[in-house]
Enzyme design. Structure first.
Site, PDB file in Angstrom:
ATOM      1  N   ASP A  92       0.861  -1.171   0.000  1.00  9.64           N
ATOM      2  CA  ASP A  92       0.000   0.000   0.000  1.00  9.64           C
ATOM      3  C   ASP A  92       0.904   1.230   0.000  1.00  9.64           C
ATOM      4  OD1 ASP A  92      -3.029   0.906   1.861  1.00  9.64           O
ATOM      5  OD2 ASP A  92      -2.178   1.599  -0.024  1.00  9.64           O
ATOM      6  N   ASP A 266      -7.371  -7.750   1.039  1.00 13.05           N
ATOM      7  CA  ASP A 266      -6.424  -7.817   2.154  1.00 13.05           C
ATOM      8  C   ASP A 266      -7.169  -7.355   3.403  1.00 13.05           C
ATOM      9  OD1 ASP A 266      -6.076  -4.702   1.642  1.00 13.05           O
ATOM     10  OD2 ASP A 266      -5.191  -5.186   3.603  1.00 13.05           O
ATOM     11  N   CYS A 304     -11.102 -28.269   8.905  1.00 10.81           N
ATOM     12  CA  CYS A 304      -9.831 -27.586   8.623  1.00 10.81           C
ATOM     13  C   CYS A 304      -8.671 -28.538   8.879  1.00 10.81           C
ATOM     14  CB  CYS A 304      -9.715 -26.355   9.532  1.00 10.81           C
ATOM     15  SG  CYS A 304      -8.176 -25.444   9.315  1.00 10.81           S
ATOM     16  N   CYS A 306      -5.394 -27.462   9.294  1.00  9.58           N
ATOM     17  CA  CYS A 306      -4.220 -26.718   9.776  1.00  9.58           C
ATOM     18  C   CYS A 306      -3.722 -27.374  11.066  1.00  9.58           C
ATOM     19  CB  CYS A 306      -4.594 -25.260  10.023  1.00  9.58           C
ATOM     20  SG  CYS A 306      -5.370 -24.949  11.609  1.00  9.58           S
ATOM     21  N   CYS A 309      -5.998 -27.323  14.185  1.00  8.38           N
ATOM     22  CA  CYS A 309      -7.213 -28.156  14.123  1.00  8.38           C
ATOM     23  C   CYS A 309      -6.897 -29.645  14.066  1.00  8.38           C
ATOM     24  CB  CYS A 309      -8.043 -27.763  12.912  1.00  8.38           C
ATOM     25  SG  CYS A 309      -8.673 -26.086  13.042  1.00  8.38           S
ATOM     26  N   HIS A 335      -4.503 -20.791  12.068  1.00  6.91           N
ATOM     27  CA  HIS A 335      -5.810 -21.334  11.691  1.00  6.91           C
ATOM     28  C   HIS A 335      -6.611 -20.316  10.873  1.00  6.91           C
ATOM     29  CE1 HIS A 335      -9.802 -22.916  11.557  1.00  6.91           C
ATOM     30  NE2 HIS A 335     -10.224 -21.767  12.079  1.00  6.91           N
TER      31      HIS A 335
HETATM   32  C1  LIG Z   1      -6.729   1.208  10.506  1.00  3.90           C
HETATM   33  C2  LIG Z   1      -6.673  -0.290  10.294  1.00  3.90           C
HETATM   34  C3  LIG Z   1      -5.475  -0.996  10.903  1.00  3.90           C
HETATM   35  O1  LIG Z   1      -6.653  -0.566   8.898  1.00  3.90           O
HETATM   36  C4  LIG Z   1      -7.655  -1.562   8.606  1.00  3.90           C
HETATM   37  C5  LIG Z   1      -8.311  -1.868   9.924  1.00  3.90           C
HETATM   38  O2  LIG Z   1      -7.882  -0.876  10.834  1.00  3.90           O
HETATM   39  C6  LIG Z   1      -9.772  -1.741   9.605  1.00  3.90           C
HETATM   40  C7  LIG Z   1     -10.667  -1.350  10.723  1.00  3.90           C
HETATM   41  O3  LIG Z   1     -11.796  -2.219  10.542  1.00  3.90           O
HETATM   42  C8  LIG Z   1     -11.471  -3.251   9.569  1.00  3.90           C
HETATM   43  C9  LIG Z   1     -12.444  -3.148   8.403  1.00  3.90           C
HETATM   44  C10 LIG Z   1     -11.482  -4.604  10.273  1.00  3.90           C
HETATM   45  O4  LIG Z   1     -10.151  -2.993   9.124  1.00  3.90           O
HETATM   46  O5  LIG Z   1      -9.865  -0.792   8.573  1.00  3.90           O
HETATM   47  C11 LIG Z   1      -8.724  -0.911   7.771  1.00  3.90           C
HETATM   48  C12 LIG Z   1      -9.162  -1.717   6.578  1.00  3.90           C
HETATM   49  N1  LIG Z   1      -9.932  -0.839   5.693  1.00  3.90           N
HETATM   50  C13 LIG Z   1      -9.297  -0.185   4.728  1.00  3.90           C
HETATM   51  N2  LIG Z   1      -7.976  -0.315   4.477  1.00  3.90           N
HETATM   52  C14 LIG Z   1      -7.730   0.533   3.433  1.00  3.90           C
HETATM   53  C15 LIG Z   1      -6.538   0.865   2.792  1.00  3.90           C
HETATM   54  C16 LIG Z   1      -6.551   1.837   1.767  1.00  3.90           C
HETATM   55  N3  LIG Z   1      -5.364   2.174   1.151  1.00  3.90           N
HETATM   56  C17 LIG Z   1      -5.359   3.150   0.217  1.00  3.90           C
HETATM   57  N4  LIG Z   1      -4.180   3.495  -0.361  1.00  3.90           N
HETATM   58  N5  LIG Z   1      -6.496   3.789  -0.168  1.00  3.90           N
HETATM   59  C18 LIG Z   1      -7.707   3.489   0.363  1.00  3.90           C
HETATM   60  O6  LIG Z   1      -8.732   4.105  -0.018  1.00  3.90           O
HETATM   61  C19 LIG Z   1      -7.761   2.459   1.387  1.00  3.90           C
HETATM   62  C20 LIG Z   1      -8.969   2.120   2.024  1.00  3.90           C
HETATM   63  C21 LIG Z   1      -8.940   1.154   3.048  1.00  3.90           C
HETATM   64  N6  LIG Z   1      -9.911   0.665   3.860  1.00  3.90           N
END
Ligand SMILES: CC1(C)O[C@H]2[C@@H](O1)[C@@]1(COC(C)(C)O1)O[C@@H]2CNc1nc2cc3nc(N)[nH]c(=O)c3cc2[nH]1
Length: 372
Positions: A92, A266, A304, A306, A309, A335
């Site tokens: 990223d 991801d 599973c 792994c 499991c 897992h």
């Molecule tokens: C802040 C942190 C660590 O990143 C994760 C995780 O919390 C969390 C909090 O709730 C979940 C959904 C579980 O994932 O949200 C983040 C995952 N959502 C997400 N990652 C992104 C990465 C991105 N990179 C770029 N360059 N541009 C984007 O528009 C972009 C949009 C994104 N949306």
């Protein structure tokens, strides 16, 4: 050398079975990319990550530029050598992580200045520097430098943010060093607004990039709004190139997004949850901190294969978690990654056989099965 190319092998509704050819190997899609933020998938040896079926990892410009530094990794032979992972790596571009982690951020047309969340040092990140960092790392797939529009945003805010990201996408392409088998992906923005998503897609189409991601989602909007947005924004991206949904997600997000045409994912969820005693299984999620597991001799997930499991019981995993033993986090991470890869493999097989609808029905029935 291998040229970077996407093969569309089969379709079932909007769901696609494909293959991405890269300088570091092949990726079967739909694919899930384990997150390896600080040059490691936390708690896992890379060979064991590969054993789960993962064919590509995600790395982060933001974290690696702060520590140990992109120039240092380049001097040491690049990120693949540094972390002993010879398959593809997607990195990223840093903008999103700056906004979610750094302190004292300042955004201008030039880029972002910020203070490291680790030691407060000042940094400057521009499209050009982001491309240079990802080149120094040796990323197989480089992400354009963008601004992830926060949610919620007014249409005006989303338009201004998206238009800056599209200007930054052009600067990213101009600064990107072309190498055979490597790729630069554009990032579609526009929040939840169909007209802005279309404008973003048209701007990206002018750059003729080998792949694209849907950005600006999984930012707190919730699953239904994410799906409603995907219903119109995925088809705006070229069908003959990979489509990557950034930051997604929990298992039901993956199933719903594959059915809306997404090829790459991801998310920190399987690894972060594994470290927090949460296990994803074919029959729903379990929290191994719960005392009800203390005498349960059954495997975590009987579908599973792994190590967690096949070699241990729920009682043992519960014990490790309660005792704060490192092995507890390792086994649950292992897992969850294996479960995510099994889910992706199951969807690839279902698309190949034209039974994705049935797969989704069985998936949801299993998740609501209860009594796990
Ligand atoms: C802040 C942190 C660590 O990143 C994760 C995780 O919390 C969390 C909090 O709730 C979940 C959904 C579980 O994932 O949200 C983040 C995952 N959502 C997400 N990652 C992104 C990465 C991105 N990179 C770029 N360059 N541009 C984007 O528009 C972009 C949009 C994104 N949306």
């Amino acid at each position: 050398m291998t040229e970077f190319r996407y093969e569309l092998l089969a379709q079932d509704g909007k769901a696609r079975l494909g293959r991405i050819h890269t300088a570091h190997g092949v990726i079967d899609t739909p694919t899930f990319m384990p997150v390896g933020t600080a040059a490691t998938v936390k708690g896992m040896l890379p060979e064991n990550v590969a054993d789960t079926g993962a064919q590509i990892l995600l790395g982060n410009t933001y974290h690696l530029m702060l520590r140990p530094g992109a120039e240092r990794i380049a001097r040491l032979g690049g990120l693949h050598k540094f972390m002993n992972w010879d398959k593809p790596i997607l990195t990223d571009s840093g903008g999103y992580q700056v906004m979610s982690l750094a302190k004292l951020r300042k955004i201008t047309e030039e880029g972002v200045t910020f203070k490291s969340h680790i030691d407060g040092r000042k940094f400057n990140l521009t499209p050009e520097r982001s491309m240079e960092i990802q080149h120094l790392l040796g990323s197989t797939i480089t992400m354009a430098f963008d601004e992830c529009t926060p949610f919620p945003a007014t249409e005006k805010q989303a338009a201004e943010s998206m238009r800056m990201s599209m200007r930054w996408a052009k600067r990213s392409k101009d600064a990107f060093v072309e190498r055979e088998g490597y790729a630069l992906y554009g990032i579609q923005q526009g929040s939840v607004f169909e007209n802005l998503r279309r404008e973003s897609s048209e701007k990206l189409a002018e750059l003729d990039l080998p792949g694209h991601s849907v950005g600006g989602l999984a930012v707190g909007e919730g699953q239904q709004i994410m799906f409603d947005t995907l219903d119109f924004c995925v088809d705006m991206l070229p069908a003959n190139k990979p489509r990557y949904l950034m930051g997604v997600g929990k298992p039901s997000d993956l199933v719903g997004a594959v059915m809306r045409g997404i090829d790459q994912f991801d998310c920190v969820l399987p690894t972060r949850s594994g470290r927090n005693a949460q296990a994803f299984t074919h029959r729903g999620t379990l929290n191994l901190k719960n005392g009800r597991h203390r005498d349960d001799d059954r495997p975590l997930d009987d579908q599973c294969n792994c190590p967690a499991c096949t070699k241990y019981s729920r009682a043992y995993l519960h014990h490790l978690i309660k005792a704060g033993e490192i092995l507890g986090a390792v086994l649950l991470t292992w897992h969850n990654l294996a479960y995510y890869q099994d889910l992706m493999r199951g969807m690839r097989e279902a698309i190949a056989e034209g039974r994705m609808e049935a797969f989704a029905r069985d998936f949801h029935a299993g998740q609501e099965g209860g009594d796990i």
